[in-house]
Scaffold this motif. Structure first.
Motif, PDB file in Angstrom:
ATOM      1  N   LEU A 110       0.825  -1.215   0.000  1.00  0.00           N
ATOM      2  CA  LEU A 110       0.000   0.000   0.000  1.00  0.00           C
ATOM      3  C   LEU A 110       0.855   1.260   0.000  1.00  0.00           C
ATOM      4  N   ALA A 153       2.027   1.726  -3.491  1.00  0.00           N
ATOM      5  CA  ALA A 153       0.987   1.958  -4.501  1.00  0.00           C
ATOM      6  C   ALA A 153       0.633   3.430  -4.666  1.00  0.00           C
ATOM      7  N   LYS A 154       1.039   4.290  -3.733  1.00  0.00           N
ATOM      8  CA  LYS A 154       0.738   5.714  -3.905  1.00  0.00           C
ATOM      9  C   LYS A 154       1.383   6.262  -5.172  1.00  0.00           C
ATOM     10  N   CYS A 206      -3.178   4.430   1.087  1.00  0.00           N
ATOM     11  CA  CYS A 206      -1.737   4.512   0.818  1.00  0.00           C
ATOM     12  C   CYS A 206      -1.013   5.467   1.764  1.00  0.00           C
ATOM     13  N   ASN A 252      -5.688   7.424  -2.054  1.00  0.00           N
ATOM     14  CA  ASN A 252      -4.305   7.681  -1.641  1.00  0.00           C
ATOM     15  C   ASN A 252      -4.238   8.030  -0.161  1.00  0.00           C
TER      16      ASN A 252
END
Length: 330
Positions: free
Chosen positions: A33, A36-37, A246, A242
């Motif tokens: 996570l 993944a931003k 994230c 986000n």
């Protein structure tokens, strides 16, 4: 962790095994996570916004969650009262750790693929080690120097390959991401004693509030705030994902993993982040994957694993980096 005695209660053994399995799941999920931003930022850039817009939306949307976390942590029993010096240090850490590092990171992502961005950020343990050497006169064993050399060789390999495949703009983007990694390393190096005094979650909550204030001031100096209300609708959805998935959740997941596994093991699990981005970037963004990039990634991860394994670090400040929330910049 101490080995379970042969005649230990099987119920206790089963409970401990389940606790560790859950810790590994939290660490792996948090690492993916966090990484993944970068994917979300790339999608947001397709709608014509830039790094400052992405950062402002991320910080503003995650702020209520971190305010709630800060209030919750400050009300825990036996919390030490904070001094004026503590607040001053939090101001510095908030600017370094979650404002400057995030700004440089998102800015760099305008120019480099997500796989290279995460790989450069993954050099944080080496930067913290070097800060310990030059700022605090700490000693570093030969194996740590070897591990750092291996890590930097791997990044150089991936960098040259990306330069060949994607052009000279990779040089600017890599420099910006390098500044992000250095800024976050300073945050880690300076936060050790404060984490021990006030707790890691309390520190990250307060630092995020400071970072949000710095981001808002930056935005107001350069742009009309109404611009943030006039962006394409998909941008807000991506920003909300986000902020929650994230930014806020990885912090809590990572600290939950540290509580169950210990800082060293949780730090080692963060290798999943850069590896996942190599394939997520190719799948979701169409970024190319070459054998040289894969080899360089493997070399970097090997070097960092040598630095983050339990008992490997001879510099105390590096151990602090392992215990801090997130082994890579937020």
């Amino acid at each position: 962790m101490a080995a379970i005695a042969p005649h230990a209660d099987p119920v206790t053994h089963h409970h401990e095994a389940a606790r560790r399995r859950f810790g590994f799941a939290l660490a792996a999920t948090g690492a993916v996570l966090f990484s993944a931003k970068a994917i979300l930022a790339k999608f947001q850039y397709r709608h014509g916004i830039d790094a400052l817009d992405v950062l402002a939306l991320r910080m503003l949307l995650s702020l209520p969650l971190f305010v709630a976390l800060g209030i919750h942590e400050s009300r825990r029993p036996a919390r030490e009262p904070m001094t004026r010096r503590d607040f001053g240090l939090i101001l510095i850490l908030g600017v370094l750790g979650y404002y400057l590092s995030s700004l440089f990171d998102f800015w760099g992502l305008e120019y480099v693929p997500v796989s290279l961005e995460r790989l450069i950020l993954f050099l944080n343990p080496t930067f913290v080690l070097l800060i310990g050497v030059f700022a605090f006169g700490r000693k570093v064993a030969r194996r740590e120097w070897t591990a750092m050399a291996v890590s930097y060789a791997g990044v150089a390999l991936v960098f040259v390959e990306n330069l060949r495949v994607q052009g000279e703009h990779v040089l600017l983007g890599s420099g910006l991401v390098l500044l992000a990694a250095l800024s976050y390393a300073l945050y880690l190096a300076m936060s050790g004693q404060l984490i021990q005094r006030i707790g890691s979650l309390r520190l990250v909550a307060y630092a995020m509030c400071v970072s949000t204030a710095a981001t808002v001031i930056h935005y107001l100096l350069l742009r009309d705030p109404m611009h943030l209300l006039q962006l394409p609708a998909p941008v807000y959805g991506l920003a909300l994902i986000n902020a929650i998935f994230c930014t806020f959740l990885p912090v809590t997941f990572t600290m939950g993993a540290v509580a169950r596994l210990g800082a060293g093991t949780a730090a080692q699990m963060s290798v999943i982040g850069p590896v996942s981005l190599v394939f997520l970037g190719a799948w979701l963004l169409g970024e190319p994957i070459t054998l040289v990039q894969l080899a360089g990634t493997a070399v970097v991860l090997g070097g960092v694993l040598l630095l983050t394994r339990p008992g490997a670090n001879s510099v105390p400040v590096a151990a602090t980096a392992q215990a801090a929330p997130g082994s890579a910049t937020g």
